[in-house]
Design a protein around this motif. Structure first.
Motif, PDB file in Angstrom:
ATOM      1  N   TRP A   1      -5.506   6.522  -4.622  1.00 24.79           N
ATOM      2  CA  TRP A   1      -6.097   5.814  -5.764  1.00 24.79           C
ATOM      3  C   TRP A   1      -7.619   5.810  -5.666  1.00 24.79           C
ATOM      4  O   TRP A   1      -8.343   6.073  -6.623  1.00 24.79           O
TER       5      TRP A   1
ATOM      6  N   GLY B   1       9.970   1.408   3.359  1.00 24.34           N
ATOM      7  CA  GLY B   1       8.713   0.702   3.575  1.00 24.34           C
ATOM      8  C   GLY B   1       7.565   1.398   2.874  1.00 24.34           C
ATOM      9  O   GLY B   1       7.750   2.411   2.212  1.00 24.34           O
ATOM     10  N   ALA B   2       6.373   0.838   3.026  1.00 25.35           N
ATOM     11  CA  ALA B   2       5.197   1.374   2.333  1.00 25.35           C
ATOM     12  C   ALA B   2       4.679   2.609   3.057  1.00 25.35           C
ATOM     13  O   ALA B   2       4.651   2.633   4.288  1.00 25.35           O
ATOM     14  N   ASP B   3       4.280   3.625   2.287  1.00 26.63           N
ATOM     15  CA  ASP B   3       3.828   4.870   2.930  1.00 26.63           C
ATOM     16  C   ASP B   3       2.363   4.815   3.354  1.00 26.63           C
ATOM     17  O   ASP B   3       1.863   5.741   3.982  1.00 26.63           O
ATOM     18  N   LYS B   4       1.655   3.749   2.999  1.00 24.45           N
ATOM     19  CA  LYS B   4       0.247   3.534   3.374  1.00 24.45           C
ATOM     20  C   LYS B   4      -0.670   4.625   2.822  1.00 24.45           C
ATOM     21  O   LYS B   4      -1.775   4.817   3.314  1.00 24.45           O
ATOM     22  N   SER B   5      -0.204   5.393   1.825  1.00 17.89           N
ATOM     23  CA  SER B   5      -1.062   6.428   1.250  1.00 17.89           C
ATOM     24  C   SER B   5      -1.577   6.013  -0.122  1.00 17.89           C
ATOM     25  O   SER B   5      -2.431   6.671  -0.704  1.00 17.89           O
ATOM     26  N   GLY B   6      -1.022   4.904  -0.635  1.00 17.85           N
ATOM     27  CA  GLY B   6      -1.322   4.520  -2.012  1.00 17.85           C
ATOM     28  C   GLY B   6      -2.796   4.278  -2.250  1.00 17.85           C
ATOM     29  O   GLY B   6      -3.387   4.843  -3.167  1.00 17.85           O
ATOM     30  N   PHE B   7      -3.406   3.472  -1.399  1.00 12.25           N
ATOM     31  CA  PHE B   7      -4.810   3.127  -1.623  1.00 12.25           C
ATOM     32  C   PHE B   7      -5.699   4.362  -1.539  1.00 12.25           C
ATOM     33  O   PHE B   7      -6.553   4.578  -2.389  1.00 12.25           O
TER      34      PHE B   7
ATOM     35  N   TYR C   1       1.096   1.466  -6.653  1.00 16.19           N
ATOM     36  CA  TYR C   1       0.184   2.379  -7.358  1.00 16.19           C
ATOM     37  C   TYR C   1       0.868   3.208  -8.444  1.00 16.19           C
ATOM     38  O   TYR C   1       0.225   4.052  -9.064  1.00 16.19           O
TER      39      TYR C   1
ATOM     40  N   ALA D   1      15.682  -1.820  -2.408  1.00 16.26           N
ATOM     41  CA  ALA D   1      14.355  -2.239  -2.856  1.00 16.26           C
ATOM     42  C   ALA D   1      13.320  -2.043  -1.748  1.00 16.26           C
ATOM     43  O   ALA D   1      12.192  -1.613  -2.003  1.00 16.26           O
ATOM     44  N   ARG D   2      13.705  -2.361  -0.504  1.00 15.65           N
ATOM     45  CA  ARG D   2      12.745  -2.186   0.596  1.00 15.65           C
ATOM     46  C   ARG D   2      12.529  -0.716   0.897  1.00 15.65           C
ATOM     47  O   ARG D   2      11.446  -0.320   1.309  1.00 15.65           O
ATOM     48  N   GLY D   3      13.561   0.097   0.691  1.00 16.78           N
ATOM     49  CA  GLY D   3      13.454   1.532   0.951  1.00 16.78           C
ATOM     50  C   GLY D   3      13.032   1.786   2.375  1.00 16.78           C
ATOM     51  O   GLY D   3      13.496   1.102   3.300  1.00 16.78           O
TER      52      GLY D   3
ATOM     53  N   ASP E   1       0.856  -1.195   0.000  1.00 13.70           N
ATOM     54  CA  ASP E   1       0.000   0.000   0.000  1.00 13.70           C
ATOM     55  C   ASP E   1       0.893   1.247   0.000  1.00 13.70           C
ATOM     56  O   ASP E   1       1.077   1.905   1.018  1.00 13.70           O
ATOM     57  N   ASP E   2       1.439   1.543  -1.167  1.00 11.04           N
ATOM     58  CA  ASP E   2       2.431   2.611  -1.292  1.00 11.04           C
ATOM     59  C   ASP E   2       2.251   3.288  -2.644  1.00 11.04           C
ATOM     60  O   ASP E   2       1.968   2.630  -3.638  1.00 11.04           O
TER      61      ASP E   2
END
Lengths: 265, 133
Positions: B29, B20-26, A231, B16-18, A225-226
């Motif tokens: 979108w 982590g996920a920013d949790k804003s993608g969903f 996305y 690649a892991r950077g 979820d990033d």
């Protein structure tokens, strides 16, 4: 900014021409991208005329013919010669595909252009550097995660469950050979490949998210979820149209987005 | 280290892991799709109803039209959906093509500010007309 011009030392030059024997009747020429890290020269396109009567039917056969009979320094990866290892992925006639399953007859142009997979650092000639992509593959932890202790026999799946992985027609995410034709055909991956995971890796993420035996679905969705990792896919669909195995990475990405919507909306 | 020439050696996996996920993608979108769907009826209303009513009307007649609570509310919703959708979409374009971090942040800030200011100004104008009437 996205770069629209090649750096000076990457501009492709005209190369050498290797003529076929005068008595060869069935000749096709192959223009092959050449670059070596061992000298300071720019990349060039060498042209090899191949006597097709003396060569197998696939582009890989022609490459092997050139390497064994014309110029042994031509460098490329190959292994299984039957489309299952993914080693010989390259750009042939403008499309990313496997040299071993691409028939020379299918190239209608006068000359077969052979380039390494696009927008990757080149190790030598037709060999792209894929280390970053293997690391991205490792980052999605592509192994089954389950806390339920191992049963005495295998973890069970219904036939419908396994269809989610294999696809009803055998073209599900499990059939991916990780040749990276799709990721290197994706403009989003070209511009942001350091942060976007790309269709090949996302298809494998979907393979584990859709695996009914895997118990880490939430954790896997959290990791994706990033705004970049997942996305950055803008549904361009080059992945699906170029896949030499006829798979559908775009459908896998859509499935992950659907799962996230199911959870978060 | 503040040294600009500082170079580090990191493994491809760390890269690649950077972070982590920013949790804003969903959320991004989803809102882009929600505003897109909201804009279908709102744009049809705007094209046929609003433009039709205002285009050839006198100034007083146009003011009167916008004073109606229904049209004022729809106009405010239309402005919000359009500018929110525009801000979300332009952010993606900037992230796609602008890779210099400082320029990227500045551009996104500018786009967000312009869209937000545009929305506030438009809503203020609609309310002014509508409440005066």
């Amino acid at each position: 900014m996205a770069e629209f011009k090649l750096p000076k030392n990457s501009v492709v030059q005209k190369g050498k021409i290797f003529k076929a024997d005068a008595d060869a009747k069935n000749v096709k020429s192959f223009k092959i991208y050449r670059w070596s890290p061992d000298d300071d020269e720019n990349p060039r396109m060498d042209e090899f005329e191949v006597n097709l009567d003396d060569c197998g039917p696939m582009v890989l056969d022609a490459l092997i013919h050139i390497k064994s009979k014309i110029d042994p320094t031509v460098t490329f990866r190959r292994s299984c010669r039957e489309g299952i290892c993914g080693s010989c992925a390259m750009n042939i006639d403008g499309t990313n595909t496997l040299a071993c399953t691409k028939s020379i007859d299918d190239v209608k142009t006068e000359c077969v252009n052979v380039n390494p997979l696009p927008h990757r650092p080149v190790v030598k000639d037709l060999i792209p550097d894929l280390n970053e992509m293997y690391a991205q593959y490792a980052s999605i932890e592509p192994w089954l995660k389950a806390d339920t202790p191992l049963p005495e026999r295998e973890r069970l799946q219904s036939p419908e469950d396994s269809d989610l992985l294999n696809g009803k027609n055998g073209h599900g995410p499990s059939a991916c050979i990780l040749c990276f034709c799709c990721s290197t055909a994706c403009p989003s991956y070209w511009w942001n490949g350091d942060k976007y995971l790309g269709p090949a890796v996302l298809m494998q993420a979907d393979r584990f998210i859709s695996d009914t035996r895997d118990e880490a679905t939430g954790e896997r969705l959290d990791q994706l979820d990033d705004k970049f990792k997942l996305y950055r896919c803008h549904t361009i669909m080059n992945c699906t149209s170029t896949c030499p195995k006829g798979l559908n990475p775009a459908a896998s990405i859509a499935n992950i987005k659907r799962k996230l919507a199911e959870r978060n909306a | 280290m503040s040294d600009k020439k500082h170079k580090s050696i990191i493994s491809p996996l760390k890269a690649a892991r950077g972070m982590g996920a920013d949790k804003s993608g969903f959320h991004h979108w989803w809102m882009q799709r929600v505003t897109a769907i909201a804009l279908i009826p709102l744009t049809i209303w705007f094209m046929f109803c609003a433009v039709g009513a205002i285009a050839n009307a006198s100034y007083d007649r146009a003011l009167e039209w916008l004073s109606s609570p229904l049209h004022a509310v729809l106009m405010i919703l239309y402005v919000i959906a359009t500018l929110y959708h525009a801000a979300l979409g332009l952010k993606v374009v900037i992230e796609d093509y602008v890779h210099k971090e400082s320029l990227k942040i500045a551009s996104i800030f500018f786009v967000n500010f312009a869209c937000f200011a545009g929305a506030v100004a438009s809503i203020y104008a609609v309310l002014l007309v509508s409440l005066k009437g």
